[in-house]
Design a protein around this motif. Structure first.
Motif, PDB file in Angstrom:
ATOM      1  N   GLN A  46      31.537  43.263  35.731  1.00 23.29           N
ATOM      2  CA  GLN A  46      32.320  42.772  36.995  1.00 23.29           C
ATOM      3  C   GLN A  46      32.993  41.256  36.665  1.00 23.29           C
ATOM      4  O   GLN A  46      32.306  40.368  36.161  1.00 23.29           O
ATOM      5  N   ILE A  47      34.140  41.093  37.284  1.00 24.82           N
ATOM      6  CA  ILE A  47      34.591  39.775  37.459  1.00 24.82           C
ATOM      7  C   ILE A  47      35.057  39.522  39.087  1.00 24.82           C
ATOM      8  O   ILE A  47      35.899  40.490  39.349  1.00 24.82           O
ATOM      9  N   GLU A  48      34.321  38.814  39.761  1.00 22.52           N
ATOM     10  CA  GLU A  48      34.684  38.663  41.173  1.00 22.52           C
ATOM     11  C   GLU A  48      35.459  37.297  41.428  1.00 22.52           C
ATOM     12  O   GLU A  48      34.906  36.351  41.229  1.00 22.52           O
ATOM     13  N   LEU A  49      36.668  37.185  42.248  1.00 22.79           N
ATOM     14  CA  LEU A  49      37.128  36.105  42.398  1.00 22.79           C
ATOM     15  C   LEU A  49      37.817  36.047  43.818  1.00 22.79           C
ATOM     16  O   LEU A  49      37.654  37.142  44.455  1.00 22.79           O
ATOM     17  N   GLY A  50      38.036  34.948  44.329  1.00 24.17           N
ATOM     18  CA  GLY A  50      38.310  34.892  45.800  1.00 24.17           C
ATOM     19  C   GLY A  50      39.925  35.760  45.830  1.00 24.17           C
ATOM     20  O   GLY A  50      40.580  35.956  44.815  1.00 24.17           O
ATOM     21  N   LYS A  51      40.217  36.538  46.918  1.00 27.12           N
ATOM     22  CA  LYS A  51      41.114  37.170  47.222  1.00 27.12           C
ATOM     23  C   LYS A  51      42.613  36.423  46.880  1.00 27.12           C
ATOM     24  O   LYS A  51      43.565  37.242  46.453  1.00 27.12           O
ATOM     25  N   VAL A  57      43.285  38.818  38.872  1.00 30.59           N
ATOM     26  CA  VAL A  57      42.377  40.065  38.545  1.00 30.59           C
ATOM     27  C   VAL A  57      43.368  41.280  38.196  1.00 30.59           C
ATOM     28  O   VAL A  57      42.947  41.955  37.110  1.00 30.59           O
ATOM     29  N   ALA A  58      44.512  41.493  38.641  1.00 34.13           N
ATOM     30  CA  ALA A  58      45.188  42.510  38.215  1.00 34.13           C
ATOM     31  C   ALA A  58      45.767  42.200  36.838  1.00 34.13           C
ATOM     32  O   ALA A  58      45.655  43.089  36.054  1.00 34.13           O
ATOM     33  N   ALA A  59      45.860  41.072  36.366  1.00 31.59           N
ATOM     34  CA  ALA A  59      46.267  40.606  35.164  1.00 31.59           C
ATOM     35  C   ALA A  59      45.094  40.801  34.181  1.00 31.59           C
ATOM     36  O   ALA A  59      45.369  41.470  32.919  1.00 31.59           O
ATOM     37  N   SER A  82      34.459  33.687  52.092  1.00 32.33           N
ATOM     38  CA  SER A  82      35.833  34.149  51.780  1.00 32.33           C
ATOM     39  C   SER A  82      36.035  35.593  51.479  1.00 32.33           C
ATOM     40  O   SER A  82      35.278  36.023  50.486  1.00 32.33           O
ATOM     41  N   PRO A  83      36.983  36.268  51.725  1.00 32.27           N
ATOM     42  CA  PRO A  83      37.418  37.712  51.182  1.00 32.27           C
ATOM     43  C   PRO A  83      37.555  37.298  49.379  1.00 32.27           C
ATOM     44  O   PRO A  83      38.158  36.621  49.143  1.00 32.27           O
ATOM     45  N   THR A  84      37.101  38.533  48.965  1.00 27.12           N
ATOM     46  CA  THR A  84      37.141  38.313  47.331  1.00 27.12           C
ATOM     47  C   THR A  84      37.833  39.791  46.828  1.00 27.12           C
ATOM     48  O   THR A  84      37.959  40.738  47.634  1.00 27.12           O
ATOM     49  N   VAL A  85      38.145  39.793  45.657  1.00 27.38           N
ATOM     50  CA  VAL A  85      38.597  40.837  45.029  1.00 27.38           C
ATOM     51  C   VAL A  85      37.723  40.900  43.425  1.00 27.38           C
ATOM     52  O   VAL A  85      37.519  39.687  42.903  1.00 27.38           O
ATOM     53  N   ARG A  86      37.456  42.120  43.330  1.00 29.31           N
ATOM     54  CA  ARG A  86      36.591  42.416  42.326  1.00 29.31           C
ATOM     55  C   ARG A  86      37.276  43.320  41.110  1.00 29.31           C
ATOM     56  O   ARG A  86      37.739  44.412  41.326  1.00 29.31           O
TER      57      ARG A  86
END
Length: 222
Positions: A46-51, A57-59, A82-86
């Motif tokens: 997994q890689i999880e970053l801020g939204k 993340v799509a890249a 803060s919200p994240t995207v994974r």
């Protein structure tokens, strides 16, 4: 603005550097009555970053060409988080592709050590040894050596897993999906055959085929 990570030595180095900071290699072990030992073993990357970095993340997913993107709910114990995207990779075939990539584009520090342990677990799973008690306990021990700062509340430690897993002496070989089998599933998704025809050609269980269809359909829709 659309972000694209080039498939060049620079892009490969960028990806390795990003994973050193934000990546996570782990092995999930969850209760499963359908499994012989009572637990299901699954590799996860997994890689999880801020939204705000959703496009990045799509890249990442586009760079590798597989995996899924999700938006996890903020952790309750982190009130101001803060919200994240994974970005997640869980399919065995895709984890093997990651193994090949990071073997060539090496990491450094703690993430390289975690990757080495993760690869040892992949080997055990690939050989099917995780389906017997000895192999399962080896994975449990290896997993305990991976430095995980954020373990879920459902995380079971080594002693609990060793004490509660059923005793199985003979392992089962893991049937990894071949490229030709995956191509048949893609043919089904393009409407070129029916599901019964697909299952008959693959000679796999209905549940296994359904899971693979779902995985490829999710990738196609990303």
């Amino acid at each position: 603005m659309t972000i694209a990570i080039p498939k060049t030595p620079w892009g490969e180095g960028f990806m390795s550097g990003l994973v050193c900071g934000e990546g996570n290699f782990t092995i999930a072990i969850a209760k499963a009555k359908s499994c012989r030992l009572g637990y299901h073993v699954r590799p996860i990357f997994q890689i999880e970053l801020g939204k705000v970095d959703e496009q990045l993340v799509a890249a990442i997913r586009d760079f590798f060409g597989f995996g899924s993107i999700s938006f996890p709910a903020p952790r309750k114990r982190e009130g101001n988080e803060s919200p994240t995207v994974r970005y997640s990779v869980t399919a065995m075939a895709d984890c093997v592709r990651l193994e090949t990539f990071f073997a060539a584009s090496q990491l450094v520090g703690v993430k390289q050590r975690a990757f080495n342990v993760w690869c040892k677990c992949l080997t055990i799973i690939r050989e099917g040894r995780h389906t017997a008690t000895d192999g399962f306990r080896e994975i449990v021990h290896l997993r305990s050596t991976i430095n995980q700062f954020r373990r879920p509340s459902t995380f079971r430690d080594q002693a609990i897993l060793n004490d509660t897993a059923a005793v199985v002496t003979e392992s089962r070989e893991l049937a990894v999906w071949s490229p030709s089998e995956l191509e048949l599933v893609k043919k089904y998704l393009r409407g070129k055959m029916t599901r019964p025809e697909l299952i008959d050609m693959l000679c796999r269980t209905t549940a296994s085929v359904a899971n693979q269809i779902k995985r490829l359909r999710n990738q196609k829709g990303k």
